[in-house]
Enzyme design. Structure first.
Site, mmCIF file in Angstrom:
data_model
loop_
_atom_site.group_PDB
_atom_site.id
_atom_site.type_symbol
_atom_site.label_atom_id
_atom_site.label_comp_id
_atom_site.label_asym_id
_atom_site.label_seq_id
_atom_site.Cartn_x
_atom_site.Cartn_y
_atom_site.Cartn_z
ATOM 1 N N CYS A 101 -34.630 11.277 -2.599
ATOM 2 C CA CYS A 101 -33.315 12.114 -2.737
ATOM 3 C C CYS A 101 -32.322 12.430 -1.359
ATOM 4 O O CYS A 101 -33.105 12.773 -0.617
ATOM 5 C CB CYS A 101 -33.685 13.509 -3.148
ATOM 6 S SG CYS A 101 -32.544 14.588 -3.527
ATOM 7 N N ASN A 202 -34.957 -0.427 -9.273
ATOM 8 C CA ASN A 202 -33.863 0.532 -9.829
ATOM 9 C C ASN A 202 -32.557 0.454 -8.742
ATOM 10 O O ASN A 202 -32.534 0.071 -7.679
ATOM 11 C CB ASN A 202 -34.102 2.079 -9.345
ATOM 12 C CG ASN A 202 -33.493 3.164 -9.595
ATOM 13 O OD1 ASN A 202 -33.005 3.985 -8.716
ATOM 14 N ND2 ASN A 202 -32.741 3.177 -11.039
ATOM 15 N N ARG A 227 -28.072 5.899 -14.444
ATOM 16 C CA ARG A 227 -26.729 6.363 -14.938
ATOM 17 C C ARG A 227 -26.256 5.557 -16.114
ATOM 18 O O ARG A 227 -25.585 5.858 -16.978
ATOM 19 C CB ARG A 227 -25.830 6.314 -13.809
ATOM 20 C CG ARG A 227 -25.970 7.343 -12.758
ATOM 21 C CD ARG A 227 -25.289 7.130 -11.522
ATOM 22 N NE ARG A 227 -25.734 5.979 -10.834
ATOM 23 C CZ ARG A 227 -25.356 5.320 -9.920
ATOM 24 N NH1 ARG A 227 -24.223 5.813 -9.265
ATOM 25 N NH2 ARG A 227 -26.014 4.205 -9.373
HETATM 26 C C1 FMN Z 1 -27.391 13.112 -11.733
HETATM 27 C C2 FMN Z 1 -28.663 12.339 -10.871
HETATM 28 C C3 FMN Z 1 -29.639 13.105 -10.883
HETATM 29 C C4 FMN Z 1 -30.775 12.603 -9.929
HETATM 30 N N1 FMN Z 1 -32.164 13.174 -9.818
HETATM 31 C C5 FMN Z 1 -33.080 12.413 -9.145
HETATM 32 C C6 FMN Z 1 -34.068 12.992 -9.214
HETATM 33 O O1 FMN Z 1 -34.395 14.537 -9.501
HETATM 34 N N2 FMN Z 1 -35.287 12.495 -8.405
HETATM 35 C C7 FMN Z 1 -35.075 11.148 -8.172
HETATM 36 O O2 FMN Z 1 -36.239 10.400 -7.478
HETATM 37 N N3 FMN Z 1 -34.103 10.580 -8.309
HETATM 38 C C8 FMN Z 1 -32.848 11.322 -8.755
HETATM 39 N N4 FMN Z 1 -31.645 10.383 -8.850
HETATM 40 C C9 FMN Z 1 -31.757 9.082 -8.464
HETATM 41 C C10 FMN Z 1 -31.809 8.183 -9.706
HETATM 42 O O3 FMN Z 1 -33.195 8.295 -10.209
HETATM 43 C C11 FMN Z 1 -31.561 6.613 -9.337
HETATM 44 O O4 FMN Z 1 -32.478 6.471 -8.538
HETATM 45 C C12 FMN Z 1 -30.358 6.457 -9.150
HETATM 46 O O5 FMN Z 1 -29.392 7.031 -9.863
HETATM 47 C C13 FMN Z 1 -30.061 4.696 -9.187
HETATM 48 O O6 FMN Z 1 -30.112 4.521 -10.340
HETATM 49 P P1 FMN Z 1 -29.048 3.971 -11.250
HETATM 50 O O7 FMN Z 1 -27.918 3.347 -10.467
HETATM 51 O O8 FMN Z 1 -29.615 3.304 -12.498
HETATM 52 O O9 FMN Z 1 -28.322 5.415 -11.681
HETATM 53 C C14 FMN Z 1 -30.738 11.139 -9.600
HETATM 54 C C15 FMN Z 1 -29.439 10.428 -9.822
HETATM 55 C C16 FMN Z 1 -28.465 11.304 -10.477
HETATM 56 C C17 FMN Z 1 -27.234 10.403 -10.667
#
Ligand code: FMN
Length: 332
Positions: A101, A202, A227
């Protein structure tokens, strides 16, 4: 199928943890449309130990969500061990630790991606979680590194593997990138080469093509989508079909709106709040389901004004008509 500890997971695509987005209603929608595995919103280990009253809401695992992980964040091994002990009562299939995070509120406490700058502490936290979790597998989610000068995901993954974790998820961005730029698949591939536990890849998977590219370019064991599932739980059905060489029919606008309404109903049903308040939670989701269509900017704005389910139904009906050029009353 892949195995994390003794938990079997379809080798298709799973849902990323997303605080304030991927709540129970969201996870249930994604599972219904083929998601292989999901992770809870992150929960503070220390908060749980101090009996934070949101624990039950965040940690409850329903059978329809399984296999599911509860994700914890924290920077103190003892609190992590105690938090793991407490969340085991909710019978998660897996416990995941957030070491990726980027938000200052988390990083400034030394948790989340701050742990990528302190591998010995990350290892201690993982070891104490593994010990406390017993038979339940512990996984960790990391980023590629802190910044472009400190890409250390392979080294971190190796160290965490020695700490006894059962799988590692890697978001191919650095902490400094937050969500900008693009995810680096080469780093994920390097992690896969460095460890023997399953690697979950990811970052920036938005459809079946990018999911297949992620598998091919990283040799990962499982792809994780965040997303790309906004307003689009169908992405899991789509990726599953493509990976199995099965035909796939994308949803029509009618189906999208029907599923949007189903999602909104679920949000209202699962919320302890009144419909009038719960609908606030549903607004952004409703808007996401309308992405990418004719007139969507205006309708997305209307979603942010929704005050009841009945209004959402009306909006969905108008939106479908609009797509077929049947909206003649200047409702645009
Ligand atoms: C709104 C939002 C909330 C997120 N909350 C968390 C979380 O609680 N724990 C975590 O490990 N990653 C969190 N992430 C990161 C996502 O798990 C992921 O790693 C990141 O969005 C990249 O993947 P994507 O390109 O498929 O979105 C969050 C991302 C977004 C956009």
């Amino acid at each position: 199928m892949i195995k994390i500890g003794n938990v079997e997971i379809k080798k298709t695509a799973c849902l990323a943890p997303m605080a304030s987005v991927a709540d129970r209603a969201y996870r249930l929608m994604c599972k219904k449309y083929g998601c292989a595995y999901c992770v809870s919103e992150m929960v503070s280990a220390k908060g749980i130990c101090y009996n934070n009253n949101k624990t039950a809401e965040l940690c409850t695992v329903t059978d329809s969500e399984r296999p599911m992980a509860i994700q914890l964040f924290g920077n103190e091994p003892d609190f992590m061990a105690e938090a793991v002990r407490i969340v085991l009562e909710y019978k998660p299939d897996i416990i995941d630790i957030n070491m990726g995070c980027p938000v200052p509120k988390v990083v400034n406490t030394g948790a989340g991606s701050a742990l990528m700058r302190n591998i010995p502490l990350a290892v201690e936290i993982a070891e104490s979680a593994v010990k406390s979790a017993g038979d339940v597998p512990v996984t960790v989610k990391i980023r590629s590194g802190w910044d472009s000068d400190n890409i250390n995901a392979p080294e971190m993954a190796k160290a965490l593997e020695s700490a006894g974790i059962s799988a590692i998820a890697v978001h191919g961005r650095t902490r400094e990138q937050f969500y900008g730029g693009s995810a680096d698949r080469a780093v994920i591939k390097a992690v896969k080469e460095a460890v023997n536990i399953p690697v979950i890849a990811n970052g920036d998977v938005i459809d079946a093509d990018s999911c297949i590219d992620m598998y091919n370019q990283t040799n990962c064991d499982l792809v994780m989508i965040g997303r790309g599932s906004y307003g689009n739980p169908f992405i899991f059905r789509e990726t599953e079909a493509r990976l199995n060489n099965m035909p796939y029919n994308p949803p029509t606008v009618e189906e999208k709106m029907r599923v949007m309404l189903e999602h909104i109903r679920l949000i209202i049903e699962l919320s302890p709040k009144t419909e009038e308040l719960a609908i606030h939670e549903a607004r952004k989701h409703a808007a996401w389901y309308m992405n990418g269509y004719y007139g969507s900017a205006k309708y997305r704005a209307k979603c942010y004004q929704l005050t009841s389910y009945a209004e959402a139904e009306f909006l969905a009906e108008e939106f479908v008509k609009l797509q077929y050029g049947r909206l003649h009353n200047n409702a645009m």
